[in-house]
Write a protein that holds these residues in place. Structure first.
Motif, PDB file in Angstrom:
ATOM      1  N   ASP A  24     -80.240  -1.230-123.487  1.00  0.00           N
ATOM      2  CA  ASP A  24     -79.856  -2.138-122.399  1.00  0.00           C
ATOM      3  C   ASP A  24     -80.201  -1.526-121.035  1.00  0.00           C
ATOM      4  OD1 ASP A  24     -78.807  -4.306-121.072  1.00  0.00           O
ATOM      5  OD2 ASP A  24     -76.719  -3.676-121.263  1.00  0.00           O
ATOM      6  N   HIS A  54     -82.868  -2.798-118.207  1.00  0.00           N
ATOM      7  CA  HIS A  54     -82.535  -3.092-116.804  1.00  0.00           C
ATOM      8  C   HIS A  54     -83.609  -2.544-115.863  1.00  0.00           C
ATOM      9  CE1 HIS A  54     -78.074  -3.575-118.047  1.00  0.00           C
ATOM     10  NE2 HIS A  54     -78.814  -4.622-118.327  1.00  0.00           N
ATOM     11  N   HIS A 108     -83.841 -10.705-120.310  1.00  0.00           N
ATOM     12  CA  HIS A 108     -82.387 -10.872-120.396  1.00  0.00           C
ATOM     13  C   HIS A 108     -81.996 -12.312-120.713  1.00  0.00           C
ATOM     14  CE1 HIS A 108     -81.513  -6.807-119.426  1.00  0.00           C
ATOM     15  NE2 HIS A 108     -80.222  -7.050-119.457  1.00  0.00           N
ATOM     16  N   HIS A 149     -75.870  -7.145-127.277  1.00  0.00           N
ATOM     17  CA  HIS A 149     -76.914  -7.432-126.284  1.00  0.00           C
ATOM     18  C   HIS A 149     -78.094  -6.444-126.400  1.00  0.00           C
ATOM     19  CE1 HIS A 149     -78.634  -8.220-122.334  1.00  0.00           C
ATOM     20  NE2 HIS A 149     -78.236  -7.070-121.847  1.00  0.00           N
ATOM     21  N   LEU A 167     -82.130  -7.028-127.276  1.00  0.00           N
ATOM     22  CA  LEU A 167     -83.178  -6.584-126.338  1.00  0.00           C
ATOM     23  C   LEU A 167     -84.221  -5.702-127.030  1.00  0.00           C
ATOM     24  CD1 LEU A 167     -81.005  -5.714-123.198  1.00  0.00           C
ATOM     25  CD2 LEU A 167     -82.764  -7.502-123.308  1.00  0.00           C
TER      26      LEU A 167
END
Ligand code: NZQ
Ligand code: ZN
Length: 389
Positions: free
Chosen positions: A197, A201, A270, A284, A288
């Motif tokens: 994650d 980002h 996302h 999550h 991803l």
């Protein structure tokens, strides 16, 4: 480089024993707080007892609301809003990960809003957060970066939508306590999901069409490398304090806004992933790990040179041919996610193609998503297909 305003107002208290000072810190804002947490890991680890002791010693009264689940639900947010209003609570202390912190942000902003809190998510852009109760956090997992970001992501269990909102300074926590030791009780799967994650980002910020952004390029590349090095150490030995500490700080920096300064950000991976965790309730980061490589394969031709730069500066690929270098970077990304023990295909996550059309349509917020390449629903469906096997 584009012009920007940066106001990082979260006070970070980092290191061993950071949470011991929570009562004292909360007292600066409030004497009656909502203590918000998840499904029980904080009780098992003894953190809950330490927090309660510190609040009591500081003379801070609290009402508890536990039970936040990963992909946090709107129902509990509404319950929290009700508790705060009826109990005259004016501060939320979130103890946990991104799910608990996001739930706390939704409660904090919902309390100050006359309408239904879901408006912030469903009518984003028309109804925006303008004020919120102050929030403090004690972070227990390095991942979402919610400890310093203004964003929140909530799942509406009534209609199955998982949507994000925020972007207002009032939902940035006023303080966040980051003790890497608290993350040592995490299952390896969660450490791995968290690492993916935070990596994602940076992907969302690094792949941009904005030119002349060498300061943030170098910063992104450095944090990418630090995540790779420390995530591998962390899943091998979660008791490795230095690795957990580096990972924790990387997760915060990856999403506090600094790496996106002066550049246009993307965010399509996302949006594409949120549809997966909305329907299949997967972590999550796990979603991803399949979506990011597929997105890269679909868009890299937009700027092959940037992808080659990524390969060379993040994965130390020595390859003169730009196209080959770009592809090696994408392969290495996938290998890194696999090396953490994660699946990098939807099939591996036991997800078939039956919902691709529906998810692609839902993922498109207005007309297109993303900025590096603007994606329509038919592009998104192709990305799901690329992620399948
Ligand atoms: O509920 P408990 O019992 O605490 O268990 C949690 C949960 O099952 C467990 N856990 C957390 N700390 C632990 C621990 N178990 C043992 N020891 C510890 N120290 O880990 C599980 C996952 O926790 P969660 O909070 O869901 O993880 P994460 O921080 O990855 O948050 C995920 C959520 O954040 C959203 C995601 O979409 C997802 O809903 N995001 C929020 C963002 C933001 N606000 O800025 C940005 C992100 O892109 C992301 O979308
Ligand atoms: Zn994320």
């Amino acid at each position: 480089m584009e012009s920007f305003t940066l106001h990082l107002l979260t006070k970070i208290i980092f290191g061993r024993g950071a949470e011991e000072r929570v009562g004292e810190e909360v007292k600066k804002y409030s004497e009656k707080v909502l203590l918000h947490y998840g499904g029980g890991s904080i009780k098992k680890s003894g953190l809950y007892d330490r927090v309660v002791k510190s609040l009591r010693e500081a003379g801070v009264e609290f009402v508890e609301l536990g039970g936040v689940v990963p992909n946090p639900r709107l129902g509990l947010v509404r319950k929290g809003i009700d508790i705060c209003r009826k109990g005259g609570i004016d501060f939320i202390l979130a103890v946990g990960g991104g799910s608990v912190i996001d739930s706390a942000k939704a409660i904090a902003s919902g309390v100050m809003y006359d309408g239904d809190v879901w408006d912030f998510f469903e009518k984003r852009g028309t109804v925006n957060v303008e004020k919120a109760l102050p929030i403090g956090t004690i972070l227990t997992i390095s991942a979402a970066g919610s400890e310093m970001s203004p964003n929140m992501v909530i799942t509406n269990e009534e209609n199955g939508r998982k949507l994000s909102a925020g972007k207002h300074d009032s939902t940035r926590p006023v303080f966040s306590m980051l003790n890497p030791e608290l993350t040592m009780t995490l299952p390896k799967f969660q450490i791995a999901c968290g690492a993916v994650d935070m990596f994602a980002h940076i992907v969302e910020r690094y792949f941009t069409n904005t030119e002349n952004v060498s300061v943030t390029d170098e910063m992104c590349e450095g944090i990418f490398r630090a995540i790779i090095k420390n995530a591998i150490k962390a899943v091998t030995d979660p008791k490795d304090y230095e690795a957990m500490a580096d990972l924790m700080w990387a997760g915060t920096i990856a999403h506090n806004g600094i790496l996106g300064t002066g550049r246009e950000e993307d965010w399509s991976s996302h949006y594409i992933e949120h549809e997966l965790s909305a329907i299949y309730d997967i972590a999550h980061g796990a979603g991803l790990a399949a979506i990011v490589p597929a997105w890269m394969k679909y868009v890299y031709k937009q700027d092959v040179k940037r992808f080659a730069q990524y390969a060379r500066n993040v994965f130390h690929i020595i390859e003169q041919d730009v196209e080959k270098a770009a592809n090696r970077g994408i392969e290495e990304t996938e290998k890194f996610f696999k090396s953490l023990g994660l699946e990098t295909t939807l099939e591996g996550l036991k997800i078939g193609d039956e919902d691709f059309k529906k998810m692609s349509q839902l993922a498109v917020k207005s007309n297109t998503i993303g900025n590096f390449v603007k994606l329509k629903s038919e592009d998104i469906e192709k990305i799901y297909r690329l992620a399948l096997k």
